[in-house]
Write a protein that holds these residues in place. Structure first.
Motif, PDB file in Angstrom:
ATOM      1  N   THR A 121       0.831  -1.211   0.000  1.00  0.00           N
ATOM      2  CA  THR A 121       0.000   0.000   0.000  1.00  0.00           C
ATOM      3  C   THR A 121       0.866   1.261   0.000  1.00  0.00           C
ATOM      4  N   HIS A 122       0.248   2.334  -0.393  1.00  0.00           N
ATOM      5  CA  HIS A 122       0.907   3.640  -0.327  1.00  0.00           C
ATOM      6  C   HIS A 122      -0.043   4.573   0.422  1.00  0.00           C
ATOM      7  N   THR A 123       0.443   5.219   1.474  1.00  0.00           N
ATOM      8  CA  THR A 123      -0.435   6.112   2.240  1.00  0.00           C
ATOM      9  C   THR A 123      -0.031   7.570   2.031  1.00  0.00           C
ATOM     10  N   PHE A 124      -0.996   8.421   2.085  1.00  0.00           N
ATOM     11  CA  PHE A 124      -0.703   9.863   1.962  1.00  0.00           C
ATOM     12  C   PHE A 124      -1.827  10.660   2.626  1.00  0.00           C
ATOM     13  N   GLU A 125      -1.543  11.952   2.840  1.00  0.00           N
ATOM     14  CA  GLU A 125      -2.491  12.806   3.544  1.00  0.00           C
ATOM     15  C   GLU A 125      -2.942  13.935   2.612  1.00  0.00           C
ATOM     16  N   GLU A 126      -4.179  14.280   2.676  1.00  0.00           N
ATOM     17  CA  GLU A 126      -4.697  15.432   1.932  1.00  0.00           C
ATOM     18  C   GLU A 126      -5.778  16.089   2.761  1.00  0.00           C
ATOM     19  N   ASN A 127      -5.635  17.380   3.026  1.00  0.00           N
ATOM     20  CA  ASN A 127      -6.648  18.134   3.795  1.00  0.00           C
ATOM     21  C   ASN A 127      -7.011  17.437   5.092  1.00  0.00           C
ATOM     22  N   ASN A 128      -5.962  17.039   5.848  1.00  0.00           N
ATOM     23  CA  ASN A 128      -6.175  16.392   7.146  1.00  0.00           C
ATOM     24  C   ASN A 128      -6.907  15.058   7.072  1.00  0.00           C
ATOM     25  N   GLN A 129      -6.972  14.488   5.886  1.00  0.00           N
ATOM     26  CA  GLN A 129      -7.564  13.156   5.761  1.00  0.00           C
ATOM     27  C   GLN A 129      -6.492  12.204   5.217  1.00  0.00           C
ATOM     28  N   MET A 130      -6.378  10.998   5.836  1.00  0.00           N
ATOM     29  CA  MET A 130      -5.405  10.012   5.359  1.00  0.00           C
ATOM     30  C   MET A 130      -6.061   9.150   4.286  1.00  0.00           C
ATOM     31  N   TYR A 131      -5.243   8.855   3.260  1.00  0.00           N
ATOM     32  CA  TYR A 131      -5.691   7.985   2.173  1.00  0.00           C
ATOM     33  C   TYR A 131      -4.672   6.854   1.978  1.00  0.00           C
ATOM     34  N   MET A 132      -5.139   5.814   1.309  1.00  0.00           N
ATOM     35  CA  MET A 132      -4.274   4.686   0.996  1.00  0.00           C
ATOM     36  C   MET A 132      -4.585   4.259  -0.418  1.00  0.00           C
ATOM     37  N   SER A 133      -3.543   3.945  -1.196  1.00  0.00           N
ATOM     38  CA  SER A 133      -3.834   3.481  -2.555  1.00  0.00           C
ATOM     39  C   SER A 133      -3.157   2.141  -2.823  1.00  0.00           C
ATOM     40  N   ILE A 134      -3.772   1.379  -3.717  1.00  0.00           N
ATOM     41  CA  ILE A 134      -3.208   0.069  -4.093  1.00  0.00           C
ATOM     42  C   ILE A 134      -3.145  -0.002  -5.607  1.00  0.00           C
ATOM     43  N   LYS A 135      -2.290  -0.911  -6.098  1.00  0.00           N
ATOM     44  CA  LYS A 135      -2.052  -0.972  -7.542  1.00  0.00           C
ATOM     45  C   LYS A 135      -2.393  -2.340  -8.119  1.00  0.00           C
ATOM     46  N   ARG A 136      -3.167  -3.129  -7.371  1.00  0.00           N
ATOM     47  CA  ARG A 136      -3.609  -4.410  -7.935  1.00  0.00           C
ATOM     48  C   ARG A 136      -4.956  -4.801  -7.333  1.00  0.00           C
ATOM     49  N   THR A 137      -5.568  -5.788  -7.945  1.00  0.00           N
ATOM     50  CA  THR A 137      -6.855  -6.262  -7.433  1.00  0.00           C
ATOM     51  C   THR A 137      -6.616  -7.382  -6.435  1.00  0.00           C
ATOM     52  N   PHE A 138      -7.595  -7.623  -5.582  1.00  0.00           N
ATOM     53  CA  PHE A 138      -7.513  -8.715  -4.604  1.00  0.00           C
ATOM     54  C   PHE A 138      -8.799  -9.524  -4.635  1.00  0.00           C
ATOM     55  N   GLU A 139      -8.626 -10.817  -4.566  1.00  0.00           N
ATOM     56  CA  GLU A 139      -9.792 -11.701  -4.502  1.00  0.00           C
ATOM     57  C   GLU A 139     -10.380 -11.686  -3.102  1.00  0.00           C
ATOM     58  N   ALA A 140     -11.676 -11.904  -3.017  1.00  0.00           N
ATOM     59  CA  ALA A 140     -12.314 -12.026  -1.705  1.00  0.00           C
ATOM     60  C   ALA A 140     -11.640 -13.149  -0.926  1.00  0.00           C
ATOM     61  N   GLY A 141     -11.370 -12.898   0.351  1.00  0.00           N
ATOM     62  CA  GLY A 141     -10.782 -13.935   1.210  1.00  0.00           C
ATOM     63  C   GLY A 141      -9.274 -13.831   1.344  1.00  0.00           C
TER      64      GLY A 141
END
Lengths: 429, 429
Positions: A121-141
């Protein structure tokens, strides 16, 4: 004076002894004291393990559906709506493109079906809100440890009679068994006989030897899991001996004497058994060493008359006394563990009696190989220190050669055998 | 916040830990307490065993020359000139056609070189004199246990660092070692971490689990031979944790923490190591389970940061902590015993890290075969109770199939290995 003794086979002798097997009472010990004891009750899982869907990693809990379309060139961003440590519960339902920071062991929040490892994951902050981004899909489970996947509620995990090893301790802790039902340790009394015996602290004297058997047997009793009570050495006065035996029988579950069972004039045990009305189960076994091993019973209580020769004494204990102790723990495999091994040395001299050669069982590319551990006479003491097995050489008219298949009985093993004796015969007929 | 950890191989990790190996001080314990300890000095024989020529049987001591000519139809008669029990010495020299009644263990009288077993003799009385007759000849040396035939004076019988089993106890008694020099047991401290941990006596609560690791590890410490000191559970306040660790280090030889070594926000151990100036030897090992196992050292003292997952915790202890404990006992084979076995199940999924699968090693016709003991995840607790071995599956790009040769590490073995790690690599490259 000289009675003729009729030898019986080892299997028969063990069987006669086992008819007097008994089970000890239960007692509760704290979990900290339970290692090395034997369980007195079946232990069933009182809950699923895990008890809830949980995260096996540190990362972010998300909904798999939200990861769809994520790729290197198309990161998908999630709003971090909370964080959840192990031991805490995230109460709200997680919605579209939301993520919860989750620690190893924490319960999966409602709505989520994936844990993305922190490293992905990659985390970052914008306007006092934290975000996280991912670069692939994940299967349920993905990365979810499901409720009950390790153990399901109601499963019997550990059976009565099982030895409590560290893994069993972990299970007991998991299921809240902080007071552990175990079998009480039987108390095994030891009396040494022999005018030739000096205490280990004594200086040597002509014709005398230090008493090694009593101390050895006490260590064997401990190894088998029982408690020792040492009554010292017999007096030379047979009436005093009789009193000591009677008194000892009141204080112990099982009584062992070492020496005094041969046919010598100073061998008191036969007279003592008679005097106290003990029934002699056998006084001669077709085995070497230890053919004079005698076992008697009185009011259901066993008296083991082991040989005064160290090796014979050692063998007699392991074959006859050990299974009674293990059986008292409800153990289903109370006898020495029997396995097959390749004989690593010649034993060309035939012997009418079955021999139990003190040996070392080791592995050669995973194959069990057994060689004698040293000097092989019933009086030998040096071969015992290195022994981890008995090599069983059934009696008969022929010897044994290096490379032959033989049975071994393993001495330092926790598993044991249910009944090693029938097969021994079978293998060699 | 998220540090990148670089994994090292298991062999390298063990080597880094072993650089901090130490040897405990000696202490004396009574022979009755010595079983299960490790000898702190070589033990040499201070006398021959037997210490004198002695009789292994009950019978008559005679001169072989006097048996010449004896046969079924020509019995030879001896005058019985005395009797000698074990522990006594017959002072006169035995002459032509004289016999001495001798008991098992008694010294051979001067002049005699044969003991005729009681069963082969016939005794009778005439004019108040006892006689004995035999019907065959005997070679010189028949039934004599010669001085020194078992052990010769000066022989080193047991080496420093050896585990004291019942056979060793017999030797110690024989040589008068009633105060036994053993290595002191190192004291191993245990602290549990994790807000999710309940005591085994607590009821389950949402999101929480009972603390199985600390109790399991304490049993593992005992099995390895050391003494446990339990400091309970870490507080959530890191400053309090630092104080607890500092204080604990003053009271123990080795400190184990369970949990708190992942990369989660609540994993305090890295911060604690930093705060107390401990040097981190490694914090990532190329193994499953237990890759987050962390070991640090401070003033020569080791701090084991084991995983909070039960299986990972268990494996980490056995691979890294156990050899330090055994080495403190001067033991030359402090690591888990490594043997070769046939894999009894498929493990087709490749893993870049070496796997230590909790398994059961058993024998099929003397050949070691290993199968997994249950559910195989780092968080599993059920597979530990039945395990007696780790199946070692080296990391790489391929899986493993039933029938392949693999290394196993035996958990309930007293022998150990000197260095199991190089070979593991070699066997698979």
């Amino acid at each position: 004076m000289l009675q003729q003794r009729k030898p019986i086979t080892v299997g028969d002798a063990v069987q006669r002894v086992m008819e007097y097997a008994f089970q000890e009472k239960k007692e509760l010990v704290s979990l900290l004291q339970a290692h090395g004891r034997f369980l007195a009750e079946d232990i069933a899982a009182d809950h699923d393990v895990p008890a809830f869907d949980r995260s096996p990693y540190d990362g972010y809990a998300i909904r798999s559906v939200d990861s769809q379309g994520a790729a290197s060139e198309n990161p998908v961003t999630f709003t971090i709506v909370g964080e959840i440590g192990a031991g805490y519960v995230f109460e709200e339902e997680v919605c579209n493109r939301e993520a919860v920071r989750i620690m190893t062991g924490a319960p999966i929040p409602k709505g989520c079906d994936v844990v993305v490892m922190l490293e992905l994951t990659h985390t970052f902050e914008e306007n006092n809100q934290m975000y996280m981004s991912i670069k692939r899909t994940f299967e349920a489970g993905t990365n979810i440890s499901y409720k009950g996947e390790d153990v399901q509620k109601g499963t019997i995990l550990i059976e009565k009679g099982q030895y409590i090893n560290p893994g069993v301790v972990a299970l007991l802790a998991t299921f809240g068994v902080d007071q552990v039902p175990v079998f009480r340790k039987p108390i095994v009394g030891v009396i040494a006989t022999g005018s030739e015996l000096l205490d280990p602290s004594d200086s040597l004297q002509p014709g005398k030897i230090r008493n090694s058997n009593a101390y050895m047997i006490m260590a064997q009793i401990e190894r088998a899991g029982a408690t020792v009570k040492y009554f010292g050495k017999f007096s030379d006065d047979i009436n005093l001996c009789i009193d000591v035996v009677k008194k000892a029988l009141e204080e112990v579950d099982i009584l062992i004497t070492t020496g005094g069972v041969s046919v010598g004039d100073y061998d008191y045990l036969p007279a003592i058994y008679e005097a106290i009305d003990a029934k002699v189960l056998f006084n001669k076994v077709a085995m070497r060493p230890g053919s004079v091993t005698t076992v008697a019973a009185r009011n259901g209580q066993l008296l083991f008359g082991l040989s005064g020769n160290p090796s014979a004494c050692y063998v007699g204990f392991e074959l006859f006394t050990r299974p009674i102790i293990r059986k008292a723990f409800g153990n289903k495999q109370p006898h020495l563990r029997r396995e097959q091994a390749v004989l690593g040395a010649d034993f060309k001299k035939a012997n009418p009696f079955t021999r139990f050669v003190r040996g070392i069982a080791s592995y050669e590319d995973g194959q069990l190989v057994a060689v004698p551990s040293g000097f092989d006479k019933s009086s030998a003491v040096s071969s015992l220190a290195g022994a981890n097995a008995f090599i069983v050489l059934p009696g008969g008219s022929r010897g044994y050669e290096k490379g032959m298949q033989v049975a071994v009985l393993l001495l330092e093993d926790l598993q044991g055998s249910e009944w090693p004796w029938d097969n021994i015969k079978k293998s060699y007929k």
